[in-house]
Design a protein around this motif. Structure first.
Motif, PDB file in Angstrom:
ATOM      1  N   THR A  70       0.812  -1.227   0.000  1.00  0.00           N
ATOM      2  CA  THR A  70       0.000   0.000   0.000  1.00  0.00           C
ATOM      3  C   THR A  70       0.842   1.271   0.000  1.00  0.00           C
ATOM      4  O   THR A  70       0.279   2.372  -0.017  1.00  0.00           O
ATOM      5  CB  THR A  70      -0.937   0.028   1.225  1.00  0.00           C
ATOM      6  N   ARG A  74      -0.613   5.183  -0.551  1.00  0.00           N
ATOM      7  CA  ARG A  74      -0.533   6.048   0.628  1.00  0.00           C
ATOM      8  C   ARG A  74       0.350   7.269   0.333  1.00  0.00           C
ATOM      9  O   ARG A  74       0.087   8.371   0.828  1.00  0.00           O
ATOM     10  CB  ARG A  74      -0.004   5.265   1.824  1.00  0.00           C
ATOM     11  N   SER A 110      -6.409   3.644  -7.940  1.00  0.00           N
ATOM     12  CA  SER A 110      -6.452   3.086  -6.582  1.00  0.00           C
ATOM     13  C   SER A 110      -6.835   4.152  -5.570  1.00  0.00           C
ATOM     14  O   SER A 110      -7.609   3.885  -4.644  1.00  0.00           O
ATOM     15  CB  SER A 110      -5.096   2.470  -6.208  1.00  0.00           C
ATOM     16  N   VAL A 120      -6.581   0.700   4.804  1.00  0.00           N
ATOM     17  CA  VAL A 120      -5.433   1.377   4.199  1.00  0.00           C
ATOM     18  C   VAL A 120      -5.154   2.719   4.858  1.00  0.00           C
ATOM     19  O   VAL A 120      -4.003   3.067   5.135  1.00  0.00           O
ATOM     20  CB  VAL A 120      -5.651   1.573   2.682  1.00  0.00           C
ATOM     21  N   LEU A 162      -3.556  -8.590  -0.896  1.00  0.00           N
ATOM     22  CA  LEU A 162      -3.207  -7.430  -1.709  1.00  0.00           C
ATOM     23  C   LEU A 162      -3.756  -7.567  -3.129  1.00  0.00           C
ATOM     24  O   LEU A 162      -4.185  -6.585  -3.732  1.00  0.00           O
ATOM     25  CB  LEU A 162      -1.690  -7.239  -1.734  1.00  0.00           C
ATOM     26  N   PHE A 166      -6.262  -4.723  -4.660  1.00  0.00           N
ATOM     27  CA  PHE A 166      -5.887  -3.916  -5.820  1.00  0.00           C
ATOM     28  C   PHE A 166      -6.472  -4.396  -7.143  1.00  0.00           C
ATOM     29  O   PHE A 166      -6.120  -3.857  -8.194  1.00  0.00           O
ATOM     30  CB  PHE A 166      -4.358  -3.828  -5.913  1.00  0.00           C
TER      31      PHE A 166
END
Length: 261
Positions: A70, A74, A110, A120, A162, A166
């Motif tokens: 992530t 982020r 995303s 997240v 993950l 995603f």
């Protein structure tokens, strides 16, 4: 062009404009399979939007971690908050567009899809990170059957959680901002089904989306103009594909009009 170091190890490059869209910024994510950052999808894109009157910023996101997980999204969220809240950029990102190409398109998408994902982002991080619109060029969308193997490996390392997070075409997209999406049917690296499946899910979930599939053109066309051509990669100017930018600028104005009325 000013550079800001992000706390994640990347660099945010700033391209202020003196144009008419004084309160709007396009935040750009170059592609590269989450392995490198493609120059043709960075400064040339920023300069094109700057010329059109928009402020621009390019996030050269950090690629040091294995897998990346992530961290990239982020870091993009941090950049969005910085543009909206830092006094150095005050008033320039009242409207923020997240743009990306190839794997950078996956990163921009995303943020648009996962901005409110509690696994997240903390409540504090979720403030001021939702883009007002997404601009996606030949994006990676899936981490599954139709995805891009290198992007999937670098981002997820094969971690099923993950991969699920995603695989954006499988997410609930109802809170995703409006999307401008384009790709080429001949794309030999990222299957057109990435864009098609995303456009389908956006439609099913009631999200505003304008989608263009150009019938010709290899992967990585960027602006499809002479300043981004590459003999080595057989990428040449294409006046037809290059229309995507003018179409996008028209769409941006229409989206603003709809939000205002």
């Amino acid at each position: 062009m000013e550079q800001i170091q992000t706390p994640f190890g990347g660099i945010l490059e700033l391209y202020p404009s003196s144009g008419e869209h004084a309160e709007e910024t396009v935040l750009i994510c170059p592609g590269g399979g989450y392995s490198f950052l493609a120059p043709r999808e960075a400064a040339p894109i920023a300069e094109a939007f700057e010329e059109a009157g928009y402020h621009a910023a390019v996030l050269k996101y950090c690629l040091d971690k294995e897998p990346l997980g992530t961290n990239p999204v982020r870091e993009l969220a941090w950049s969005a908050r910085w543009l909206r809240t830092n006094p150095a950029w005050e008033g320039k990102a009242c409207r923020l567009w997240a743009a990306g190409f190839s794997a950078g398109g996956h990163l921009a998408a995303s943020l648009g899809v996962l901005w409110n994902e509690e696994s997240v982002f903390t409540p504090e991080e979720r403030e001021k990170i939702r883009p007002d619109g997404l601009i996606l060029g030949y994006p990676v969308i899936s981490m599954d059957t139709y995805g891009h193997e290198r992007s999937t490996r670098r981002l997820t390392g094969g971690d099923p959680k993950l991969v699920e997070l995603f695989s954006l075409e499988k997410r609930d997209l109802k809170e995703t901002p409006p999307v401008f999406l384009w790709n080429t049917r001949e794309d030999e690296k990222v299957s057109s089904l990435n864009s098609l499946l995303f456009a389908r899910k956006l439609f099913l979930d009631g999200v505003d989306c304008e989608y263009h599939m150009f019938h010709r053109g290899l992967h990585g066309m960027s602006l499809a103009t002479a300043n981004v051509e590459s003999e080595e990669e057989n990428l040449h100017p294409d006046a037809h594909v290059a229309h995507w930018l003018s179409l996008c600028l028209e769409w941006m104005n229409e989206v603003k009009e709809v939000r205002t009325n």
